[in-house]
Design an enzyme around this catalytic site. Structure first.
Site, PDB file in Angstrom:
ATOM      1  N   HIS A   1     -61.381-128.278   1.624  1.00 38.06           N
ATOM      2  CA  HIS A   1     -61.737-126.898   1.247  1.00 38.06           C
ATOM      3  C   HIS A   1     -60.980-126.590  -0.006  1.00 38.06           C
ATOM      4  O   HIS A   1     -61.610-125.872  -0.805  1.00 38.06           O
ATOM      5  CB  HIS A   1     -61.277-126.279   2.457  1.00 38.06           C
TER       6      HIS A   1
ATOM      7  N   HIS B   1     -56.684-123.930   5.195  1.00 39.50           N
ATOM      8  CA  HIS B   1     -57.694-123.465   3.929  1.00 39.50           C
ATOM      9  C   HIS B   1     -56.848-123.546   2.445  1.00 39.50           C
ATOM     10  O   HIS B   1     -56.830-124.559   1.903  1.00 39.50           O
ATOM     11  CB  HIS B   1     -58.008-122.040   4.202  1.00 39.50           C
TER      12      HIS B   1
ATOM     13  N   GLU C   1     -55.223-120.699   9.162  1.00 39.55           N
ATOM     14  CA  GLU C   1     -55.988-119.747   9.998  1.00 39.55           C
ATOM     15  C   GLU C   1     -55.467-119.391  11.273  1.00 39.55           C
ATOM     16  O   GLU C   1     -55.674-118.268  11.912  1.00 39.55           O
ATOM     17  CB  GLU C   1     -57.498-119.850   9.738  1.00 39.55           C
TER      18      GLU C   1
END
Length: 294
Positions: A228, A270, A285
């Protein structure tokens, strides 16, 4: 290389940390996507936060400027936020409606550059807070992350167009197709070798592009890693999050990849940043901030 991962719980419920940056104050700052706050975490795990005035703003990426201010994108609110070191928060409306600002970075002249994912544009906020926008040559590119290159230009990923873009300070745009089809590039960062490194969330690869447009790709050992975000490290290496496989990856400029599992299952890593404390920090998250030390 041996590494240890520590994790700090965000006290606020349903925070959803997403983007992360390291501030001149020696703390990590991060966006709380679900909590609608800007969070701050010290190296000892002490947490504080600043609520964003606009409800459900959709806070995404964040970056620190040279003066210690924090700039961040508000994907749903169509705004760019600015938090001073003293805690005063200002919001700037993006001229294009429903532009969905996403990635953000500091330019060579200290202007703030950002991507407009739905607006199909690259935006810039000058030091006088004037906003300029530059349309991409083709439609539906979905520009996502953006970074400053070694050549003084800004480089950005085109998630749906499968290209890496380059924009000069005066707005000239050039695009480079990625060899792997449907790679869906996302995070990118400038490496110590002067190349721009990027991750392919669908291609399962880490790529690099030289300033003259030559692209090389490296396969990630773990399948369906869904990388990511990526950040440069201390000794020329780069670090990236593997959202799909709950790992942190490390890649050398020669393409050697090592992976480190995150202790918490389904942490959903992330954003990632290398701090001046020589640790790798990343946003989970699942309501945690991770810290990889070695």
């Amino acid at each position: 290389m041996k590494a240890k991962i520590l994790e700090f719980k965000v006290p606020e419920l349903d925070s959803g940390p997403y983007g992360i940056t390291y501030g001149p104050d020696g703390a990590c700052w991060f966006t709380e996507q679900r909590g609608n706050r800007i969070g701050r975490m010290t190296v000892r795990g002490k947490y504080s936060s600043y609520p964003v005035p606009t409800p459900e703003a959709g806070l995404m990426s964040i970056v620190a400027d040279m003066k210690g201010g924090l700039w961040f994108t508000q994907y749903k609110a169509n705004k760019i936020g600015y938090l001073t070191p003293e805690g005063r928060l200002t919001e700037f409306e993006v001229p294009t409606r429903s532009a969905s600002p996403f990635g953000i970075a500091v330019g060579p002249d200290q202007s703030i550059w950002f991507t407009e994912m739905s607006g199909n544009k690259i935006g810039k906020i000058s030091i006088d807070h004037e906003i300029s926008e530059y349309s991409l040559p083709q439609e539906n590119c979905y520009p996502s992350f953006i970074t400053r290159g070694a050549d003084g230009a800004m480089w950005f990923s085109e998630n749906q167009a499968n290209r890496i873009g380059r924009i000069t300070p005066d707005g000239a745009i050039h695009e480079f197709p990625i060899p792997t089809e449907n790679a869906c590039p996302v995070g990118l960062a400038c490496g110590s070798d002067g190349a721009v490194w990027f991750v392919e969330i669908q291609g399962n690869k880490v790529g690099k592009i030289t300033t003259d447009g030559q692209i090389t790709e490296y396969e990630i050992p773990t399948k369906e890693a869904r990388p990511h975000a990526i950040t440069p490290g201390k000794e020329g290496e780069l670090w990236f999050t593997e959202w799909g496989q709950n790992q942190i990856g490390r890649i050398t400029t020669s393409g050697l990849i090592t992976e480190y599992p995150i202790p918490t299952p389904n942490a959903e890593p992330h954003g990632i940043v290398f701090g001046s404390d020589n640790a790798v920090w990343f946003a989970e998250e699942c309501n945690q901030i991770g810290m990889l030390i070695f």
